[in-house]
Design a protein around this motif. Structure first.
Motif, PDB file in Angstrom:
ATOM      1  N   TYR A 187      40.104  48.372  32.312  1.00 35.48           N
ATOM      2  CA  TYR A 187      40.650  47.455  33.321  1.00 35.48           C
ATOM      3  C   TYR A 187      40.447  46.029  32.832  1.00 35.48           C
ATOM      4  CZ  TYR A 187      41.414  50.892  37.034  1.00 35.48           C
ATOM      5  OH  TYR A 187      41.892  51.932  37.797  1.00 35.48           O
TER       6      TYR A 187
ATOM      7  N   TYR B 131      41.165  41.964  33.825  1.00 37.83           N
ATOM      8  CA  TYR B 131      41.542  41.027  34.890  1.00 37.83           C
ATOM      9  C   TYR B 131      41.775  39.643  34.313  1.00 37.83           C
ATOM     10  CZ  TYR B 131      39.336  44.643  37.766  1.00 37.83           C
ATOM     11  OH  TYR B 131      39.001  45.834  38.352  1.00 37.83           O
ATOM     12  N   SER B 132      42.730  38.935  34.894  1.00 42.75           N
ATOM     13  CA  SER B 132      42.976  37.541  34.528  1.00 42.75           C
ATOM     14  C   SER B 132      42.289  36.633  35.543  1.00 42.75           C
ATOM     15  CB  SER B 132      44.485  37.269  34.533  1.00 42.75           C
ATOM     16  OG  SER B 132      44.735  35.900  34.763  1.00 42.75           O
TER      17      SER B 132
ATOM     18  N   CYS C 170      38.585  45.596  45.269  1.00 52.37           N
ATOM     19  CA  CYS C 170      38.016  45.500  43.917  1.00 52.37           C
ATOM     20  C   CYS C 170      36.634  44.914  44.111  1.00 52.37           C
ATOM     21  CB  CYS C 170      38.859  44.601  43.020  1.00 52.37           C
ATOM     22  SG  CYS C 170      38.059  44.250  41.434  1.00 52.37           S
TER      23      CYS C 170
ATOM     24  N   SER D  79      46.399  40.609  39.385  1.00 55.89           N
ATOM     25  CA  SER D  79      45.599  39.943  38.350  1.00 55.89           C
ATOM     26  C   SER D  79      45.191  40.902  37.237  1.00 55.89           C
ATOM     27  CB  SER D  79      44.327  39.372  38.973  1.00 55.89           C
ATOM     28  OG  SER D  79      43.526  40.443  39.428  1.00 55.89           O
ATOM     29  N   CYS D  80      45.545  42.158  37.338  1.00 55.27           N
ATOM     30  CA  CYS D  80      44.882  43.148  36.480  1.00 55.27           C
ATOM     31  C   CYS D  80      45.855  44.128  35.853  1.00 55.27           C
ATOM     32  CB  CYS D  80      43.885  43.914  37.356  1.00 55.27           C
ATOM     33  SG  CYS D  80      43.103  45.323  36.586  1.00 55.27           S
TER      34      CYS D  80
ATOM     35  N   GLY E  26      44.946  45.933  39.900  1.00 57.45           N
ATOM     36  CA  GLY E  26      43.684  45.316  40.317  1.00 57.45           C
ATOM     37  C   GLY E  26      43.177  45.736  41.680  1.00 57.45           C
TER      38      GLY E  26
ATOM     39  N   GLU F  66      35.327  47.277  32.609  1.00 52.58           N
ATOM     40  CA  GLU F  66      36.150  46.212  33.186  1.00 52.58           C
ATOM     41  C   GLU F  66      35.888  44.939  32.382  1.00 52.58           C
ATOM     42  OE1 GLU F  66      36.555  46.608  37.854  1.00 52.58           O
ATOM     43  OE2 GLU F  66      34.474  46.886  37.290  1.00 52.58           O
TER      44      GLU F  66
ATOM     45  N   LEU G 260      36.950  40.684  31.971  1.00 49.86           N
ATOM     46  CA  LEU G 260      37.561  39.506  32.611  1.00 49.86           C
ATOM     47  C   LEU G 260      38.016  38.542  31.523  1.00 49.86           C
ATOM     48  CD1 LEU G 260      38.115  37.992  35.323  1.00 49.86           C
ATOM     49  CD2 LEU G 260      35.862  36.937  35.049  1.00 49.86           C
TER      50      LEU G 260
END
Ligand code: LLP
Length: 427
Positions: free
Chosen positions: A40, A42-43, A75, A297-298, A384, A402, A404
């Protein structure tokens, strides 16, 4: 990147650069290589943009506070919670665990709302001891329990009643919660009497009213219908001398997965404010968005293990299964799937993208046209919300890591599980 269904856009922060997909300034293939798959990603820029979309300028609402309570269940990663906590978020929680997570991420207890139909003695005791902002109570029996525990602890429990407005949220039946037959909340017709009982209990401090009618709602009208039903009640409560300080309009705002055009948060807030003003209400206003703060976002990265052709079907068999991302299996949810490598030399074919779990429902996408080779990394878009947080260890599979991404940086915010952890609690 052709697709049988038109994909109007990639996820907001995903771009094609040369022959590769990037999230912000990081190559998705590079991430897959560095951290493994399924993964996963994420932004941070998009999380912050989605948070900003829910902010309403304070100087335009001098008459009240607006609190955005992020629904932790969408999340629950601490780093994601922290991003929101640092920006003043309130948190909507549904268990002792979610409350503890929000606190661990740095949220003050007085910004925590506790929802859920089955709050246990232990959970209520914990939440009261912490000093949370409000219990969103869902039944008359829960109020009695709240009152008893609060009195025992020498406290008063701040409460709101979740009212079931009986409106159709026009979404998937499994994520619709505001219809009469749902287990959630107190029937609109019983609400006045239950409020009067609550107001008579010395361990309770009646401060609010709330509803939550469902999830992935893409039209304004169900929200407005529900609001009007709620406002009627607020008037009736006033008439019997019960004054509330806040109105909580729940979560549920949808996002674009494919071609949906949900209203912007700003539009929902504005319409709600208009309704409140027309009604002459100066209450504080709460919202509980989950999905709309995190879904887009993901991406979930997954590698193609094999391509297989059975009779007239093509399968792209990938390493992410329903245990990693259950939304397609559970709700037949449609999510975009894109190849992280752009091939000009591979002809497009129509595939079912399926996972490794031993269930026929273990698919991520059906009938998608993809230019794909064995070994390619695919990106499942908009993963996300209710992605990692609904993952499990079914088939004794470790859950994904995960990561980021922030500009050109990528850091692990949850490491991949290792197998021995999966049986660490067993004898
Ligand atoms: N508040 C309450 C009381 C809720 O029950 C929920 C979600 C939310 C807020 C946040 O709703 P959102 O803004 O995310 O729609 N697993 C399903 C969605 C279940 C939603 C449950 N309640 C899915 O993957 O579509």
């Amino acid at each position: 990147m052709s697709s049988l269904f038109p994909v109007p856009q990639l996820s907001p922060r995903v771009t094609e650069q040369g022959t590769q997909l990037f999230l912000e300034n990081v190559s998705l293939n590079g991430l897959a290589k560095q951290f493994g798959t399924p993964l996963y990603v994420y932004s941070q820029a998009q999380l912050l943009a989605d948070w900003a979309a829910w902010q309403y300028p304070e100087d335009q609402v001098p008459e009240r506070n607006i609190h955005v309570c992020y629904a932790v269940k969408a999340c629950s990663n601490l780093s994601v919670l922290r991003l929101f906590a640092e920006r003043g978020a309130f948190f909507d929680t549904v268990s002792e665990g979610e409350i503890a997570r929000a606190l661990a991420a740095g949220a003050p207890a007085n910004r925590v709302v506790f929802s859920g139909v089955a709050k246990s003695e232990r959970e209520i005791t914990f939440a009261l001891a912490q000093g949370i902002f409000c219990f969103n109570a869902e039944s008359a029996a829960e109020l009695e329990r709240l009152n008893e525990i609060a009195l025992r602890m020498g406290k008063r429990a701040p409460i709101s009643l979740r009212v079931n407005p009986d409106v159709d949220a026009k979404t998937h039946p499994y994520i619709s919660t505001g219809l009469r037959g749902n287990k959630f909340g107190i029937a609109h017709t019983d609400a006045l009497a239950v409020y009067q009982r609550a107001a008579s209990l010395p361990g309770l401090d009646v401060i609010g009213i709330d509803y939550h009618i469902g999830s992935q709602i893409t039209e304004l009208s169900p929200f407005l219908d529900a609001q009007n039903r709620l406002f009627e009640l607020v008037r009736q409560l006033r008439a019997v001398g019960i004054e509330l300080t806040h109105i909580d309009l729940g979560g549920g705002l949808g996002v674009r997965y494919r071609d949906e055009t949900p209203p912007a948060p700003r539009e929902l807030i504005e319409q709600s404010l208009k309704g409140l003003r027309d009604a002459g209400f100066a209450h504080d206003l709460l919202f509980e968005p989950g999905r709309s703060l995190v879904a887009n976002s993901c991406v979930l990265l997954t590698q193609v293990e094999y391509l297989k052709h059975n009779d007239d079907k093509n399968f792209a068999i990938v390493d992410a299964g329903m245990n990693d991302f259950i939304r397609p299996a559970l709700y037949e949810a449609w999510v975009g799937v894109e190849n992280c490598t752009v091939h000009d030399d591979v002809p497009a074919q129509v595939y079912d993208v399926v996972g490794p779990v031993c269930e026929s429902s273990d698919w991520l996408a059906l009938d998608r046209s993809l230019n794909v080779k064995q070994g390619d990394v695919l990106a499942v878009l908009s993963a996300g919300a209710y992605g990692f947080s609904m993952s499990s260890n079914y088939n004794t599979r470790t859950r994904p890591a995960e990561v980021l991404v922030d500009g050109a940086d990528a850091r692990v915010i949850r490491r991949r599980e290792v197998l021995t952890e999966l049986w660490a609690h067993e004898v």
